[in-house]
Design a protein around this motif. Structure first.
Motif, short mmCIF file in Angstrom:
data_model
loop_
_atom_site.label_atom_id
_atom_site.label_comp_id
_atom_site.label_asym_id
_atom_site.label_seq_id
_atom_site.Cartn_x
_atom_site.Cartn_y
_atom_site.Cartn_z
N HIS A 1 -51.36 -60.34 -50.94
CA HIS A 1 -51.14 -59.26 -51.34
C HIS A 1 -50.50 -58.15 -50.57
O HIS A 1 -49.79 -57.37 -50.97
N VAL A 2 -51.02 -58.27 -49.25
CA VAL A 2 -50.43 -57.32 -48.54
C VAL A 2 -48.94 -57.70 -48.28
O VAL A 2 -48.24 -56.61 -47.97
N LEU A 3 -48.72 -58.93 -47.96
CA LEU A 3 -47.37 -59.07 -47.68
C LEU A 3 -46.49 -58.69 -49.10
O LEU A 3 -45.36 -58.32 -48.64
N ASN A 4 -46.99 -59.00 -50.13
CA ASN A 4 -46.09 -58.37 -51.25
C ASN A 4 -46.16 -56.88 -51.35
O ASN A 4 -44.98 -56.43 -51.73
N ALA A 5 -47.19 -56.38 -50.83
CA ALA A 5 -47.06 -54.89 -50.85
C ALA A 5 -45.96 -54.25 -49.90
O ALA A 5 -45.24 -53.40 -50.07
N ARG A 6 -46.11 -55.16 -49.01
CA ARG A 6 -44.68 -54.80 -47.91
C ARG A 6 -43.37 -54.89 -48.56
O ARG A 6 -42.49 -54.10 -48.28
N THR A 7 -43.44 -56.04 -49.29
CA THR A 7 -41.78 -56.30 -50.17
C THR A 7 -41.74 -55.13 -50.98
O THR A 7 -40.55 -54.59 -51.13
N PHE A 8 -42.60 -54.86 -51.83
CA PHE A 8 -42.56 -53.79 -53.02
C PHE A 8 -42.22 -52.22 -52.15
O PHE A 8 -41.63 -51.58 -52.58
N SER A 9 -42.75 -52.17 -51.05
CA SER A 9 -42.50 -51.02 -50.30
C SER A 9 -40.89 -50.69 -49.89
O SER A 9 -40.47 -49.65 -49.62
N MET A 10 -40.43 -51.86 -49.69
CA MET A 10 -38.90 -51.87 -49.29
C MET A 10 -38.09 -51.38 -50.44
O MET A 10 -37.14 -50.44 -50.24
N ALA A 11 -38.34 -51.95 -51.56
CA ALA A 11 -37.77 -51.68 -52.87
C ALA A 11 -38.28 -50.16 -53.18
O ALA A 11 -37.22 -49.39 -53.57
N GLU A 12 -39.18 -49.67 -53.12
CA GLU A 12 -39.82 -48.19 -53.38
C GLU A 12 -38.95 -47.36 -52.38
O GLU A 12 -38.63 -46.26 -52.73
N LYS A 13 -38.87 -47.59 -51.22
CA LYS A 13 -38.16 -46.70 -50.30
C LYS A 13 -36.39 -46.64 -50.74
O LYS A 13 -35.88 -45.45 -50.64
N LEU A 14 -35.86 -47.69 -51.51
CA LEU A 14 -34.49 -47.60 -52.20
C LEU A 14 -34.68 -46.96 -53.31
O LEU A 14 -33.61 -46.72 -54.02
N ASN A 15 -35.86 -46.49 -53.93
CA ASN A 15 -36.05 -46.20 -55.26
C ASN A 15 -35.30 -46.94 -56.34
O ASN A 15 -34.77 -46.62 -57.09
N LEU A 16 -35.80 -48.01 -55.94
CA LEU A 16 -34.87 -49.33 -56.99
C LEU A 16 -36.29 -50.05 -57.52
O LEU A 16 -37.04 -50.23 -56.84
N ASP A 17 -36.05 -50.77 -58.72
CA ASP A 17 -36.77 -51.67 -59.30
C ASP A 17 -36.32 -53.05 -58.59
O ASP A 17 -35.37 -53.28 -58.05
N LEU A 18 -37.64 -54.13 -58.38
CA LEU A 18 -37.37 -55.33 -57.79
C LEU A 18 -36.94 -56.41 -58.60
O LEU A 18 -37.57 -56.54 -59.71
#
Length: 280
Positions: free
Chosen positions: A56-73
């Motif tokens: 979950h921590v690693l996936n949260a890191r991935t989601f944070s990347m998309a969130e910073k771009l303001n984009l859906d994954l």
């Protein structure tokens, strides 16, 4: 329209042609792509069994990347889709605890990212719009679309969404019982024969119901149905020779791209008959 693109491990390794075809299709449709090229593996259900918190921590890191771009994954892999959807749900319910961990790597996640499969992005784009882009109607193709496990369980995509995409390309998707069955890949390393039998059940069911190609939503399914099809034939004692395409490759054909551009010449099962049917 723009997405944060997560290809997944297999599409960057053993099935690079699937990554290639998705990029070409999105470019033709005018959908912008920013690849999350430093993201981790989704865990594929394996890590979650051994170290769920780390997963979950690693996936949260991935989601944070998309969130910073303001984009859906967006992912093209149904296994990644299933793992990400479940993980994102857990993370949103435990944001404080997860953020405490990813703060150590100087990032954070507010829970604003939506996880989408490639087919859902197409649905958002609009199937009427997709239909307008068709240069080579696929009227001679009768695809058997395979959802596999993770587009249906535990988080289901819209009912008949893959068939509807195929219909927008003027193909005639067949109705067959095995479209929601497992390809067998998860047990390939522990019980190879049973894995191949599971793949064979889907392939033969597709043929027996009139399909002239199999269309998948997942690179892992693609490997079992295409790369291992010669082995499947030996286990079943039956010739199959059913061409296997990722959904992006089917769309690419309808958009006028060649077999070589879509990497279909890299497949184990010859796709020439599909290409010739399209160009009759």
């Amino acid at each position: 329209m723009k997405v944060a693109y997560y290809p997944g491990c297999v599409a960057k390794g053993a099935c690079k042609e699937l990554d290639l075809s998705v990029r070409l299709v999105l470019e033709r449709l005018g959908i912008g792509v920013t690849e999350l090229d430093t993201a981790s593996c989704c865990g594929a259900g394996v890590m979650n069994e051994v170290k769920p918190k780390l997963n979950h921590v690693l996936n949260a890191r991935t989601f944070s990347m998309a969130e910073k771009l303001n984009l859906d994954l967006m992912t093209i892999c149904s296994t990644c889709y299933g793992r990400f959807k479940s993980s994102n749900q857990y993370i949103k319910q435990n944001l404080d605890a997860i953020n405490k961990e990813i703060k150590k790597i100087k990032t954070s996640y507010n829970g604003n990212v939506k996880v989408k499969h490639f087919v859902e992005v197409l649905n958002d784009y609009g199937l009427d719009e997709l239909n307008k882009k068709v240069k080579k109607p696929l009227r001679t193709l009768k695809p058997a679309v395979v959802y596999g496990c993770h587009l249906l369980r535990p988080h289901a995509v819209e009912n008949n969404i893959m068939e509807n995409v195929c219909k927008s390309l003027h193909s005639k998707p067949i109705n067959f019982e095995s479209k929601g069955r497992c390809c067998g890949f998860p047990i390939l390393m522990t019980n190879r024969k049973t894995s191949l039998k599971l793949a064979g059940k889907v392939l033969t069911d597709a043929i027996d119901n009139g399909a002239n190609c199999l269309v998948v939503s997942c690179p892992l399914c693609h490997m079992n149905y295409d790369s291992l099809q010669p082995e499947v034939e030996k286990v079943l004692g039956r010739k199959i020779k059913l061409p296997v395409l990722h959904l992006s490759q089917l769309i690419g054909l309808a958009l006028g791209l060649t077999m070589e551009e879509l990497g279909m010449d890299k497949h184990i099962v010859d796709c020439d008959k599909v290409y010739h049917l399209v160009h009759l």
